[in-house]
Motif scaffolding. Structure first.
Motif, PDB file in Angstrom:
ATOM      1  N   ARG A 213     -22.572 -48.686 -24.628  1.00  0.00           N
ATOM      2  CA  ARG A 213     -21.277 -48.889 -25.285  1.00  0.00           C
ATOM      3  C   ARG A 213     -21.273 -50.244 -25.974  1.00  0.00           C
ATOM      4  O   ARG A 213     -22.093 -51.098 -25.699  1.00  0.00           O
ATOM      5  CB  ARG A 213     -20.147 -48.859 -24.250  1.00  0.00           C
ATOM      6  N   VAL A 214     -20.284 -50.419 -26.866  1.00  0.00           N
ATOM      7  CA  VAL A 214     -20.076 -51.707 -27.532  1.00  0.00           C
ATOM      8  C   VAL A 214     -18.731 -52.224 -27.074  1.00  0.00           C
ATOM      9  O   VAL A 214     -17.743 -51.491 -27.137  1.00  0.00           O
ATOM     10  CB  VAL A 214     -20.110 -51.533 -29.071  1.00  0.00           C
ATOM     11  N   PRO A 215     -18.667 -53.436 -26.570  1.00  0.00           N
ATOM     12  CA  PRO A 215     -19.777 -54.371 -26.364  1.00  0.00           C
ATOM     13  C   PRO A 215     -20.656 -53.924 -25.202  1.00  0.00           C
ATOM     14  O   PRO A 215     -20.256 -53.104 -24.374  1.00  0.00           O
ATOM     15  CB  PRO A 215     -19.079 -55.691 -26.030  1.00  0.00           C
ATOM     16  N   ASP A 216     -21.850 -54.491 -25.144  1.00  0.00           N
ATOM     17  CA  ASP A 216     -22.848 -54.116 -24.154  1.00  0.00           C
ATOM     18  C   ASP A 216     -22.345 -54.268 -22.724  1.00  0.00           C
ATOM     19  O   ASP A 216     -22.766 -53.525 -21.832  1.00  0.00           O
ATOM     20  CB  ASP A 216     -24.118 -54.960 -24.351  1.00  0.00           C
ATOM     21  N   THR A 217     -21.431 -55.189 -22.499  1.00  0.00           N
ATOM     22  CA  THR A 217     -20.909 -55.405 -21.147  1.00  0.00           C
ATOM     23  C   THR A 217     -20.097 -54.215 -20.642  1.00  0.00           C
ATOM     24  O   THR A 217     -19.820 -54.114 -19.454  1.00  0.00           O
ATOM     25  CB  THR A 217     -20.036 -56.674 -21.077  1.00  0.00           C
TER      26      THR A 217
ATOM     27  N   SER B 135     -21.191 -51.052 -21.155  1.00  0.00           N
ATOM     28  CA  SER B 135     -22.134 -49.941 -20.961  1.00  0.00           C
ATOM     29  C   SER B 135     -22.115 -49.475 -19.521  1.00  0.00           C
ATOM     30  O   SER B 135     -21.897 -50.264 -18.600  1.00  0.00           O
ATOM     31  CB  SER B 135     -23.557 -50.386 -21.331  1.00  0.00           C
ATOM     32  N   LEU B 136     -22.332 -48.187 -19.314  1.00  0.00           N
ATOM     33  CA  LEU B 136     -22.370 -47.632 -17.960  1.00  0.00           C
ATOM     34  C   LEU B 136     -23.785 -47.676 -17.414  1.00  0.00           C
ATOM     35  O   LEU B 136     -24.728 -47.168 -18.040  1.00  0.00           O
ATOM     36  CB  LEU B 136     -21.865 -46.197 -17.938  1.00  0.00           C
ATOM     37  N   MET B 137     -23.906 -48.297 -16.252  1.00  0.00           N
ATOM     38  CA  MET B 137     -25.173 -48.420 -15.541  1.00  0.00           C
ATOM     39  C   MET B 137     -25.113 -47.545 -14.294  1.00  0.00           C
ATOM     40  O   MET B 137     -24.035 -47.166 -13.843  1.00  0.00           O
ATOM     41  CB  MET B 137     -25.416 -49.878 -15.132  1.00  0.00           C
ATOM     42  N   ALA B 138     -26.274 -47.261 -13.730  1.00  0.00           N
ATOM     43  CA  ALA B 138     -26.322 -46.513 -12.475  1.00  0.00           C
ATOM     44  C   ALA B 138     -27.492 -47.010 -11.642  1.00  0.00           C
ATOM     45  O   ALA B 138     -28.520 -47.428 -12.172  1.00  0.00           O
ATOM     46  CB  ALA B 138     -26.480 -45.031 -12.741  1.00  0.00           C
ATOM     47  N   SER B 139     -27.305 -46.960 -10.331  1.00  0.00           N
ATOM     48  CA  SER B 139     -28.379 -47.252  -9.386  1.00  0.00           C
ATOM     49  C   SER B 139     -28.886 -45.927  -8.847  1.00  0.00           C
ATOM     50  O   SER B 139     -28.096 -45.100  -8.388  1.00  0.00           O
ATOM     51  CB  SER B 139     -27.863 -48.093  -8.219  1.00  0.00           C
TER      52      SER B 139
ATOM     53  N   GLY C 145     -20.883 -55.116 -17.136  1.00  0.00           N
ATOM     54  CA  GLY C 145     -20.237 -56.417 -17.028  1.00  0.00           C
ATOM     55  C   GLY C 145     -19.474 -56.647 -15.742  1.00  0.00           C
ATOM     56  O   GLY C 145     -18.903 -57.708 -15.540  1.00  0.00           O
ATOM     57  N   ARG C 146     -19.452 -55.690 -14.838  1.00  0.00           N
ATOM     58  CA  ARG C 146     -18.686 -55.830 -13.594  1.00  0.00           C
ATOM     59  C   ARG C 146     -19.588 -56.254 -12.445  1.00  0.00           C
ATOM     60  O   ARG C 146     -20.627 -55.661 -12.204  1.00  0.00           O
ATOM     61  CB  ARG C 146     -18.034 -54.501 -13.206  1.00  0.00           C
ATOM     62  N   ALA C 147     -19.122 -57.254 -11.707  1.00  0.00           N
ATOM     63  CA  ALA C 147     -19.844 -57.679 -10.497  1.00  0.00           C
ATOM     64  C   ALA C 147     -19.375 -56.821  -9.332  1.00  0.00           C
ATOM     65  O   ALA C 147     -18.277 -56.272  -9.333  1.00  0.00           O
ATOM     66  CB  ALA C 147     -19.563 -59.152 -10.225  1.00  0.00           C
ATOM     67  N   ASP C 148     -20.245 -56.703  -8.327  1.00  0.00           N
ATOM     68  CA  ASP C 148     -19.855 -55.992  -7.113  1.00  0.00           C
ATOM     69  C   ASP C 148     -18.677 -56.729  -6.467  1.00  0.00           C
ATOM     70  O   ASP C 148     -18.617 -57.955  -6.484  1.00  0.00           O
ATOM     71  CB  ASP C 148     -20.997 -55.957  -6.101  1.00  0.00           C
TER      72      ASP C 148
END
Length: 124
Positions: free
Chosen positions: A81-85, A87-91, A114-117
């Protein structure tokens, strides 16, 4: 001539036995069963997960040897996604056999880049 034939047969048999012992001892010495190094396992895991999911593995956040082989947690970009922060990440938990071949994987967490745990009491 029959004496010559009889003396060659036991020698041929002994040579055959020596050859079999040599082949068997190679297996026992690990020549036929070379184990991959941890770096090779990491590289193989990332490549195999990328091939299976079509998503590039960005980082490996945990890595450990288990009784059944290896277990890794791999961070993957699922949706850019824009902005990059945003974007959806997965573990993904990735399980490999002792030779480094992927035996299974599953998504264990999904989050925005862009989100911290959230801080959890007790360190977890």
């Amino acid at each position: 001539m029959s004496n010559t034939r009889h003396t060659q047969t036991p020698q041929d048999s002994q040579n055959s036995q020596k050859s079999q012992k040599s082949q068997n001892s190679d297996k026992g010495n690990g020549v036929a069963e070379k184990r991959p190094s941890p770096m090779e396992v990491l590289s193989q895991a990332r490549a195999q997960l990328t091939e299976l999911t079509g998503m590039a593995a960005e980082t490996v956040s945990s890595f450990e040897r288990t009784e059944d082989g290896w277990t890794l947690e791999v961070e993957v970009l699922e949706l850019a996604r824009v902005p990059d922060t945003m974007s959806l990440m997965a573990s993904y938990q990735v399980d490999l056999d002792p030779e480094g071949q992927l035996t299974g994987y599953r998504r264990v967490r999904r989050y925005e880049r862009g989100r911290a745990d959230a801080h959890r009491p007790g360190g977890r």
